[in-house]
Scaffold this active site. Structure first.
Site, PDB file in Angstrom:
ATOM      1  N   PRO A 131      56.974 -52.367-106.163  1.00 20.46           N
ATOM      2  CG  PRO A 131      55.867 -50.504-106.994  1.00 20.46           C
ATOM      3  CD  PRO A 131      56.687 -51.676-107.423  1.00 20.46           C
ATOM      4  CG  ASN A 132      54.013 -49.943-101.830  1.00 25.65           C
ATOM      5  OD1 ASN A 132      54.647 -49.313-100.989  1.00 25.65           O
ATOM      6  ND2 ASN A 132      53.459 -49.361-102.878  1.00 25.65           N
ATOM      7  NE  ARG A 149      50.502 -52.980-100.258  1.00 23.55           N
ATOM      8  CZ  ARG A 149      50.584 -53.165-101.566  1.00 23.55           C
ATOM      9  NH1 ARG A 149      51.256 -54.204-102.039  1.00 23.55           N
ATOM     10  NH2 ARG A 149      50.019 -52.332-102.372  1.00 23.55           N
ATOM     11  CE1 TYR A 196      47.848 -56.437-102.853  1.00 29.67           C
ATOM     12  CE2 TYR A 196      47.540 -54.917-101.021  1.00 29.67           C
ATOM     13  CZ  TYR A 196      47.588 -55.169-102.376  1.00 29.67           C
ATOM     14  OH  TYR A 196      47.374 -54.136-103.268  1.00 29.67           O
ATOM     15  CG  ASN A 229      52.761 -58.418-107.723  1.00 31.08           C
ATOM     16  OD1 ASN A 229      52.402 -57.354-108.246  1.00 31.08           O
ATOM     17  ND2 ASN A 229      52.117 -58.960-106.700  1.00 31.08           N
ATOM     18  CB  ALA A 237      50.975 -49.206-107.852  1.00 29.58           C
ATOM     19  CG  HIS A 288      47.407 -50.518-112.019  1.00 34.14           C
ATOM     20  ND1 HIS A 288      46.824 -51.662-112.515  1.00 34.14           N
ATOM     21  CD2 HIS A 288      47.668 -50.769-110.707  1.00 34.14           C
ATOM     22  CE1 HIS A 288      46.727 -52.556-111.522  1.00 34.14           C
ATOM     23  NE2 HIS A 288      47.238 -52.033-110.430  1.00 34.14           N
ATOM     24  CG  ASP A 293      58.299 -48.909-123.967  1.00 33.96           C
ATOM     25  OD1 ASP A 293      57.303 -49.478-124.465  1.00 33.96           O
ATOM     26  OD2 ASP A 293      58.467 -47.674-124.025  1.00 33.96           O
ATOM     27  CD  GLU A 349      50.249 -57.762-115.225  1.00 32.79           C
ATOM     28  OE1 GLU A 349      50.644 -57.322-116.320  1.00 32.79           O
ATOM     29  OE2 GLU A 349      49.145 -57.470-114.735  1.00 32.79           O
ATOM     30  CG  HIS A 362      48.267 -58.322-110.293  1.00 28.82           C
ATOM     31  ND1 HIS A 362      49.156 -57.350-109.907  1.00 28.82           N
ATOM     32  CD2 HIS A 362      48.163 -58.237-111.633  1.00 28.82           C
ATOM     33  CE1 HIS A 362      49.554 -56.694-110.981  1.00 28.82           C
ATOM     34  NE2 HIS A 362      48.985 -57.220-112.043  1.00 28.82           N
ATOM     35  CB  SER A 410      44.307 -58.392-104.634  1.00 27.25           C
ATOM     36  OG  SER A 410      44.793 -57.424-105.558  1.00 27.25           O
ATOM     37  NE  ARG A 428      42.481 -54.187-104.295  1.00 29.42           N
ATOM     38  CZ  ARG A 428      43.766 -53.941-104.050  1.00 29.42           C
ATOM     39  NH1 ARG A 428      44.703 -54.709-104.598  1.00 29.42           N
ATOM     40  NH2 ARG A 428      44.112 -52.937-103.271  1.00 29.42           N
ATOM     41  NE  ARG A 433      43.959 -51.179-106.093  1.00 27.64           N
ATOM     42  CZ  ARG A 433      45.074 -50.663-105.568  1.00 27.64           C
ATOM     43  NH1 ARG A 433      46.248 -51.003-106.034  1.00 27.64           N
ATOM     44  NH2 ARG A 433      45.014 -49.832-104.535  1.00 27.64           N
TER      45      ARG A 433
HETATM   46  C1  DHK Z   1      49.788 -55.374-105.785  1.00 27.33           C
HETATM   47  C2  DHK Z   1      49.828 -54.020-105.682  1.00 27.33           C
HETATM   48  O1  DHK Z   1      50.783 -53.417-104.984  1.00 27.33           O
HETATM   49  C3  DHK Z   1      48.769 -53.169-106.280  1.00 27.33           C
HETATM   50  O2  DHK Z   1      49.239 -51.894-106.613  1.00 27.33           O
HETATM   51  C4  DHK Z   1      48.131 -53.831-107.470  1.00 27.33           C
HETATM   52  C5  DHK Z   1      48.844 -56.059-106.684  1.00 27.33           C
HETATM   53  C6  DHK Z   1      47.665 -55.232-107.125  1.00 27.33           C
HETATM   54  C7  DHK Z   1      48.510 -57.450-106.195  1.00 27.33           C
HETATM   55  O3  DHK Z   1      47.347 -57.807-106.053  1.00 27.33           O
HETATM   56  O4  DHK Z   1      49.446 -58.233-105.956  1.00 27.33           O
HETATM   57  O5  DHK Z   1      47.041 -53.044-107.905  1.00 27.33           O
END
Ligand code: DHK
Length: 143
Positions: free
Chosen positions: A10-11, A18, A23, A74, A77, A80, A87, A98, A100, A102, A107, A111
């Site tokens: 997501p996002n 963003r 990021y 990635n 969110a 967390h 699962d 995994e 990330h 950032s 942070r 997170r």
């Molecule tokens: C990306 C997100 O969208 C956050 O919710 C994570 C992560 C960190 C990143 O750093 O790529 O907490």
């Protein structure tokens, strides 16, 4: 030909617009392009997918079994919060890294915990978008 899956949650479709101070300025298309270069240089193939929906990510993880040599993930969110994604990763034998962008440990407290890391092959955090390429390198090195 060995295949890798690049999965973004997501996002992450908002990358570039963003919170660039967190990021960076690269878009998801830029990231996919850079990972593809790493992967294709060693004659691997890359599929890249992004979803804002937990269930869709779960379906794609299930479908990865027997198809991909590794998943670069990635989870945004959901890292967390999602026992369901944990699962799903546990239900397949394909290794997952995994990633990330950032440094989540610098942070907010919420997170700092990943529900997914314990069932992943490894975790790369805080190295910017290079983290995706490094994960791809790992999978292509270990032949
Ligand atoms: C990306 C997100 O969208 C956050 O919710 C994570 C992560 C960190 C990143 O750093 O790529 O907490």
């Amino acid at each position: 030909m060995a295949k890798l899956l690049l999965l973004n949650g997501p996002n992450l479709n908002r990358l570039g617009k963003r919170e660039p101070e967190v990021y960076g300025s690269e878009t998801l298309d830029d990231i996919e392009h850079n990972v593809r270069e790493v992967v294709e240089a060693v004659q691997y193939q890359l599929d890249a997918k992004q979803s804002n929906h937990e269930g869709e990510l779960i379906d794609w993880i299930h479908e990865a079994e027997g198809v991909y040599k590794g998943i670069i993930f990635n989870p945004g969110a959901y890292t967390h919060t999602s026992i369901a994604l944990r699962d799903a990763i546990s239900s397949i034998t394909v290794p997952v890294i995994e990633v990330h962008i950032s440094n989540v440990h610098q942070r907010e407290e919420f997170r700092h915990t990943s529900l997914l890391a314990p069932v992943c092959r490894g975790q790369i955090v805080g190295l910017g978008t290079a983290g995706y390429q490094l994960a791809a390198k790992y999978f292509t090195l270990n032949d």
